[in-house]
Design a protein around this motif. Sequence first.
Motif, short mmCIF file in Angstrom:
data_model
loop_
_atom_site.label_atom_id
_atom_site.label_comp_id
_atom_site.label_asym_id
_atom_site.label_seq_id
_atom_site.Cartn_x
_atom_site.Cartn_y
_atom_site.Cartn_z
N GLU A 199 0.82 -1.21 0.00
CA GLU A 199 0.00 0.00 0.00
C GLU A 199 0.86 1.27 0.00
OE1 GLU A 199 -3.24 0.10 -0.49
OE2 GLU A 199 -3.06 -2.08 -0.72
N LYS A 200 1.91 1.26 0.81
CA LYS A 200 2.77 2.44 0.90
C LYS A 200 3.50 2.68 -0.41
CE LYS A 200 6.55 4.44 3.64
NZ LYS A 200 7.50 4.22 4.75
N GLU A 203 1.12 4.01 -3.05
CA GLU A 203 0.79 5.41 -2.75
C GLU A 203 1.92 6.35 -3.18
OE1 GLU A 203 0.21 8.10 1.26
OE2 GLU A 203 -0.57 6.05 1.28
N ASP A 207 1.69 9.05 -6.34
CA ASP A 207 1.93 10.46 -6.07
C ASP A 207 3.07 11.00 -6.94
OD1 ASP A 207 1.51 12.93 -4.72
OD2 ASP A 207 3.22 12.51 -3.43
#
Length: 219
Positions: A199-200, A203, A207
Amino acid sequence: MFCIYIVLFCIIHVLNTNGAWIQTTISMNEHAKDLAHLGETFWSLKPVVFQNEGPLVLCQFIDEYCTTETNRMQAISLMTSSIVNEYRSKKRYNQVLTTCMNSTTLENVQQSSPLIHRMLSPMITQRDKHNIIQHRKIIMNYFTELNDLLNYMNKSCNAEEIHALLCLSNTELLITCVQKILQDIYEKNNSAIYEEFIEKTKEILVDLNTQLLQLSTLN
């Protein structure tokens, strides 16, 4: 009768375990494809000068002149170092050249090869420098996380898989590299840490890609 129950219990346990592992493997493969796609997009949004005049000219040189497995592997390793650590240094470039050519061949080719000329004497304009600075400002926001990803890549992936990322030359090899990274993380940690990493990383890459795409439309 009791023995039959034990046998059935063992069979069910094995099936459940194998089923969970198969499901994990399927999920891991899908995660690898997603992250590989995001990674490809991120790397494709680098300044054009990196590809045409900068260190990534080494991709083309290695494919054309590093013809044995040994010197190709050495050249890719040196290329990785030049991109990550020594973009402005010609030392690594020269080391890649001499890894794949003897001095006589290099001297002859250097006089006639635009490719080698672009490596050793890149034409970097003020606009190129501006683009590099703007690109660097964005990625520096995630310097630690990107450095961690590079370390994972160096530990888990072989030279050809790293070449596939840096040179955007082979999506399947890139996916294999990401699969190895995820496998190592899963085996050395628990599932919660694995899921957090997925997930990190997604993300961060989303971005970065959003910001870099916006930057590319301005340049």
